[in-house]
Design a protein around this motif. Structure first.
Motif, mmCIF file in Angstrom:
data_model
loop_
_atom_site.group_PDB
_atom_site.id
_atom_site.type_symbol
_atom_site.label_atom_id
_atom_site.label_comp_id
_atom_site.label_asym_id
_atom_site.label_seq_id
_atom_site.Cartn_x
_atom_site.Cartn_y
_atom_site.Cartn_z
ATOM 1 N N SER A 74 77.742 6.274 80.676
ATOM 2 C CA SER A 74 77.695 6.332 79.133
ATOM 3 C C SER A 74 78.364 6.111 78.352
ATOM 4 N N LYS A 75 80.487 5.454 78.912
ATOM 5 C CA LYS A 75 80.987 4.757 78.691
ATOM 6 C C LYS A 75 81.085 3.433 78.414
ATOM 7 N N GLU A 76 80.552 2.626 79.768
ATOM 8 C CA GLU A 76 80.066 1.000 79.933
ATOM 9 C C GLU A 76 79.157 0.952 78.908
ATOM 10 N N ILE A 77 78.647 1.866 78.885
ATOM 11 C CA ILE A 77 76.936 0.997 78.541
ATOM 12 C C ILE A 77 76.702 2.076 77.044
ATOM 13 N N PRO A 78 76.909 1.845 76.095
ATOM 14 C CA PRO A 78 76.464 2.743 75.384
ATOM 15 C C PRO A 78 75.792 2.747 74.577
ATOM 16 N N GLU A 79 74.341 1.547 74.603
ATOM 17 C CA GLU A 79 72.726 1.002 74.086
ATOM 18 C C GLU A 79 71.935 1.943 74.406
ATOM 19 N N VAL A 80 72.758 2.941 76.068
ATOM 20 C CA VAL A 80 71.616 3.735 76.228
ATOM 21 C C VAL A 80 71.826 4.960 75.271
ATOM 22 N N ASP A 81 69.910 5.664 75.383
ATOM 23 C CA ASP A 81 70.646 6.550 74.030
ATOM 24 C C ASP A 81 70.533 8.058 75.757
ATOM 25 N N GLU A 82 70.403 8.623 76.079
ATOM 26 C CA GLU A 82 70.435 9.162 76.599
ATOM 27 C C GLU A 82 70.734 9.255 78.662
ATOM 28 N N PHE A 83 71.077 9.953 78.899
ATOM 29 C CA PHE A 83 71.539 9.776 80.444
ATOM 30 C C PHE A 83 71.178 11.680 81.410
ATOM 31 N N PHE A 84 70.090 11.795 82.103
ATOM 32 C CA PHE A 84 70.265 12.460 82.817
ATOM 33 C C PHE A 84 70.565 12.840 83.971
#
Length: 427
Positions: A92-102
């Motif tokens: 989540s820190k390295e790839i902020p373009e991702v809207d959500e991680f699960f």
């Protein structure tokens, strides 16, 4: 309808999760799998975090779609699965373009996130991504074995079996959709039922699945060798729907390595088990997976592994080099086998198996087998015998001018053989 592309990396168990997610989304979205064509509003990536190469592949795929999200080519990018379960904060820190991680088991939460409801009115039918004539049937989640090199128990949790009634219901639904082959998967299929029913119930489960009309082949994968149930071999020898096929990852044969791997089995017990399996089911197809370059593996210990593969003559074998995985017991051990040596040993083991595979395949010449046609490709229909699982095993190539149909069975006579392909004519 908005369009969703679900990209699945890793094993067939991940694929089942993606298919379940697609079933929940299917009423409201047009769902595709692993598509490289067309525009998609939402991209969902189901990642793998098992070994180094798989993690790198997952990260590369996420980065590729993160760039598309950054440029506005997709509206929503969701990443989930095993890699996220292990490295959510870092990702989540390295790839902020991702809207959500699960996480690995959060695919139902993903559907709720997208649909903005609690799924109470959503279909529970899976949308299968495989050809319509075969499907994977996941019977449990997690693992209790805690092999020293494996992070699966830390990613997926402890072993949890699905209730037998739920599995049978899903198998019946797949049969109604036209599925002819069910491939039974789990982290450890042999352990099925021990948590729910207090004993190994895999044989009882397969016996019930075999009663389902329309299912013609039932294939068992990922069978742990320790405490292997003999009644399963009895069923396999008598029930024609149960493929005479066992996928049993053995990992090594040296006792010191097996002990360090926390495999709960000895070299002598492995040899004895293989002998017992072949005695009870003489025409069995045995597939295994092996690791080379485990910490401390000496040349002598590796030569024992070479000798094992030469003697046993597995019908199918996969092998990979050891990579240290954070959080596992083996991660504390010095990774003292060089990458060059690991690759050299992998090549040597693969060469032995190629020779064995060619010999075993050539022995099939002139014999007739029941073949399930998977697809038409170029000048051939491509199919499989009961001794071959999709994507990882042998394929049977039948000239396209002969009369065959994708998703149907034919009887075919083997005319020629290579290491991993059989050529045949329809009888």
């Amino acid at each position: 309808m908005l369009k969703v592309n679900i990209i699945t990396l890793g094993c067939s168990k991940n694929l089942v999760d993606s298919e379940q997610l697609a079933g929940w989304l299917g009423k409201d979205y047009k769902v595709c799998f692993d598509s490289e064509k067309g525009h998609f509003d939402i991209v969902i990536i189901n990642t793998c975090g098992f070994i180094k190469d798989a993690k790198e592949e997952s990260i590369d795929e996420v980065l590729r779609y993160a760039e598309k999200r950054k440029k506005g080519k997709i509206k929503l990018l969701i990443v989930f699965g095993c890699l996220v379960q292990r490295y959510r904060d870092e990702l989540s820190k390295e790839i902020p373009e991702v809207d959500e991680f699960f996480g690995a088991n959060d695919f139902k939460l993903i559907a709720g996130y997208i649909l903005k409801n609690n799924l109470s009115d959503c279909t529970t039918e899976r949308k299968i991504s495989t050809p319509s004539h075969y499907a994977y049937l996941k019977i449990s989640e997690g693992c209790d074995k805690f092999c020293s090199f494996c992070a699966i128990p830390y990613i997926r949790g402890r072993h949890v079996s699905e209730p037998k009634e739920k599995i049978i219901s899903q198998a019946e639904a797949l049969a109604e959709q036209g599925v002819k082959e069910l491939i039974v998967v789990a982290q450890d299929t042999i352990n099925y039922g021990t948590d729910l029913y207090g004993r190994h119930c895999i044989t009882d489960l397969l016996r019930e699945i075999a009663k389902i009309e329309g299912i013609e082949w039932i294939r068992l994968q990922y069978s742990y060798p320790n405490d292997f149930p003999e009644d399963l071999l009895d069923l396999m020898s008598k029930e024609p729907k149960i493929c005479k096929y066992i996928d049993m990852p053995l990992q090594h044969i040296d006792n010191a390595i097996l002990s360090s791997m926390n495999r709960h089995i000895t070299s002598e017990e492995i040899y004895s088990l293989i002998e017992k399996i072949r005695a009870k089911v003489p025409d069995i197809c045995l597939r295994t997976t092996l690791i080379v370059g485990y910490p401390g593996e000496s040349e002598q210990q590796f030569e024992a592994l070479e000798d094992f593969v030469s003697k046993v003559r597995f019908d199918r074998m996969g092998a990979f080099t050891y990579s240290p995985e954070e959080g596992t017991a083996a991660y504390q051990l010095p990774d003292d086998v060089s990458e060059e040596t690991k690759q050299e040993r992998l090549d040597r083991l693969t060469q032995i198996q190629q020779s064995v595979s060619l010999s075993l395949n050539q022995a099939k010449a002139g014999k007739v087998f029941k073949v399930l046609i998977d697809r038409k490709e170029g000048d051939f229909f491509v199919g499989r015998t009961e001794f071959d699982s999709p994507e990882v095993d042998n394929e049977v190539l039948i000239p396209a001018e002969q009369r065959a149909e994708v998703g149907k069975f034919v009887l075919a006579k083997i005319t020629a053989a290579e290491e991993f392909d059989l050529y045949a004519d329809i009888v």
